[in-house]
Scaffold this motif. Structure first.
Motif, PDB file in Angstrom:
ATOM      1  N   HIS A 155      -5.843  -7.856  -1.787  1.00 26.81           N
ATOM      2  CA  HIS A 155      -5.602  -6.476  -2.166  1.00 26.81           C
ATOM      3  C   HIS A 155      -6.114  -6.252  -3.578  1.00 26.81           C
ATOM      4  O   HIS A 155      -6.187  -7.170  -4.390  1.00 26.81           O
ATOM      5  N   GLU A 186      -1.205  -8.783   3.720  1.00 28.43           N
ATOM      6  CA  GLU A 186      -2.579  -8.738   3.229  1.00 28.43           C
ATOM      7  C   GLU A 186      -3.019 -10.084   2.664  1.00 28.43           C
ATOM      8  O   GLU A 186      -2.315 -10.692   1.855  1.00 28.43           O
ATOM      9  N   SER A 209       0.798  -1.224   0.000  1.00 30.45           N
ATOM     10  CA  SER A 209       0.000   0.000   0.000  1.00 30.45           C
ATOM     11  C   SER A 209       0.833   1.276   0.000  1.00 30.45           C
ATOM     12  O   SER A 209       0.344   2.327  -0.420  1.00 30.45           O
ATOM     13  N   ASP A 221      -3.414   3.893  -3.198  1.00 28.39           N
ATOM     14  CA  ASP A 221      -2.171   3.660  -2.491  1.00 28.39           C
ATOM     15  C   ASP A 221      -1.374   2.570  -3.211  1.00 28.39           C
ATOM     16  O   ASP A 221      -1.893   1.522  -3.538  1.00 28.39           O
ATOM     17  N   SER A 222      -0.089   2.854  -3.486  1.00 27.96           N
ATOM     18  CA  SER A 222       0.691   1.927  -4.304  1.00 27.96           C
ATOM     19  C   SER A 222       2.181   2.073  -4.018  1.00 27.96           C
ATOM     20  O   SER A 222       2.724   3.182  -4.075  1.00 27.96           O
ATOM     21  N   ARG A 239      -3.560  -3.351  -7.610  1.00 34.51           N
ATOM     22  CA  ARG A 239      -2.812  -2.098  -7.623  1.00 34.51           C
ATOM     23  C   ARG A 239      -1.890  -1.998  -8.826  1.00 34.51           C
ATOM     24  O   ARG A 239      -1.565  -0.911  -9.292  1.00 34.51           O
TER      25      ARG A 239
END
Length: 462
Positions: free
Chosen positions: A342, A339, A139, A301-302, A345
């Motif tokens: 997710h 995670e 993230s 978010d990346s 991303r």
């Protein structure tokens, strides 16, 4: 199906088009909007509606109630923190990420994992890393640093014949993590991982620098019993100073340590031939943090986390359940980060890399560096300001020439906030401000507006 939900489904193309128009309006007005709107009285939360009124009404309520209060952080003069924007291709990729709504952690469902691995390979090439590095999307830089240090923790256990993942962190005994000017997220990561903030040992830096002194690090490692962890910086937040990675790597001839490099935005120096030497030695890292919602200009978010020891990574994060894929030689992504799920991303990053390639992103990096230099030069010429460090890459660290108190700097920031946003810091014990250039839209015209706004604000508070 709920009647309002069913009605929205029937009108979905129209609703998406209305949303597109709202987004286009927001982006089209970035240049004219206050970079940070004046602080108003906080809104009292409205009660949750018992019966909804549909997407049209929700969109209208958002635009009336919340949109005017949002900063223009996607725009060219939001120079606080280290904040990118979203290139047109990255924005398209992010919209499609939501539309396809993939959980890309498992090989049991589609090609999401393969798309992520392809994107990781492109990023590895972008930063001149060897195939020995594997990577995963997370993230942000804090989670990337946490993941890298979790792998380092398991490496310490391997050296001592224990496994913190199985036996707990107490099995390690005393741990020392050495760094010259660590980012605040390093202490946070050590707290989360049970190693403790007090395990972080600050090593002296070079005179007038934020870069670690290799000789001091050599002595600190000699004083460290057993294996250790070294956190190197490839671009500090205040002044974008770089540790001498080749010199640190050479210390492995005498000392046993894991090298984690925080290159959240400094890794992008590798894109510029003039500045690539700053990032020399990244490939020698055992783990590496790069934040993508900074200088790659993909939406929040990346970030990406690289490591040479995916086997240890999987030992830390493996998850055992009948519905999950096996570990194997190429473990599913669910086994590689905290995670279990997710969003895809990687798609926004894939889009912008595919659309603009190495050259397009090099141009963004080099233009931002040129803009940072131009602002530094303008502030040097203004007697109201003092530069506290050379502009090494994309951050300008400066303060008021007279009486640079936190209160006066706050007044300066607030007076200029409609035109330019900068964030406070402390450098060498001096309260200061920093302007970070990482947005794909920023031009020399924005630099002129920023310099004029800061100069006007300085005279207003004098």
């Amino acid at each position: 199906m709920d009647r309002t939900l069913a009605a929205d489904l029937a009108r979905l193309p129209d609703l998406l088009d209305a949303t597109r128009r709202a987004a286009a309006d927001a982006l089209a007005t970035l240049d004219a909007r206050p970079v940070v709107p004046p602080a108003g009285k906080p809104l009292d939360p409205e009660p949750l509606p018992e019966h909804g009124t549909g997407t049209d009404a929700a969109l209208a309520a958002f635009r009336a109630r919340w949109e005017p209060r949002l900063s223009a952080s996607a725009g060219p003069r939001y120079l606080g923190f280290v904040t990118g924007g979203a290139t047109p291709a990255a924005l398209a990729g992010d919209w499609l990420t939501a539309a396809h709504d993939q959980n890309s952690n498992s090989a049991l469902d589609g090609a999401g994992q393969d798309l992520e691995r392809e994107t990781i390979a492109w990023l590895r090439d972008l930063f001149h890393l060897s195939a020995a590095h594997t990577g995963t999307f997370v993230s942000g830089a804090t989670m990337s640093n946490t993941t890298g240090l979790a792998i380092a923790r398991e490496w310490l256990g391997e050296r001592l014949g224990v496994s913190p993942a199985d036996d707990g962190v107490a099995a390690l005994g005393t741990v020392r993590v050495l760094s010259g000017a660590p980012h605040s997220s390093i202490g946070k990561a050590l707290s989360v991982l049970g190693l403790g903030r007090s395990s972080l040992v600050t090593v002296p830096t070079l005179p007038g620098r934020e870069a670690v002194d290799p000789a001091a690090l050599d002595r600190a490692l000699a004083d460290t019993p057993g294996p250790a962890v070294v956190v190197a910086n490839a671009g500090t937040v205040n002044t974008v100073d770089f540790d001498d990675l080749p010199a640190i790597t050479a210390l492995r001839e005498r000392h046993d340590f894991w090298l984690h490099t925080d290159a959240a935005f400094g890794a992008f120096a590798a894109l510029s031939p003039e500045h690539a030497h700053l990032a020399a030695g990244l490939d020698a890292s055992d783990s590496l943090c790069v934040d993508l919602h900074k200088w790659l200009n993909v939406p929040y978010d990346s970030a990406v986390q690289f490591t040479r020891r995916q086997d240890l990574q999987a030992r830390v994060f493996q998850n055992s359940a009948a519905y999950l894929g096996p570990l194997g030689d190429h473990p599913d992504l669910v086994h590689l980060t905290p995670e279990n799920s997710h969003r895809l991303r990687a798609l926004a990053a894939w889009f912008t890399l595919r659309a603009y390639g190495r050259q397009g992103h090099r141009e963004i990096v080099e233009r931002d560096i040129a803009c940072a230099r131009a602002l530094g030069a303008a502030l040097e010429e203004d007697p109201a300001f003092t530069l506290l460090a050379p502009v090494r890459l994309n951050v300008v660290c400066f303060t008021l020439a007279a009486d640079p108190t936190p209160a006066r700097l706050t007044a300066l920031r607030e007076a200029a906030a409609a035109e330019v946003f900068v964030t406070p810091t402390v450098y060498g014990g001096t309260p200061a401000l920093r302007a970070a250039f990482s947005n794909w839209r920023t031009t020399r015209a924005d630099v002129r507006r920023a310099a004029e706004a800061l100069g006007t604000a300085a005279r207003e508070i004098a």
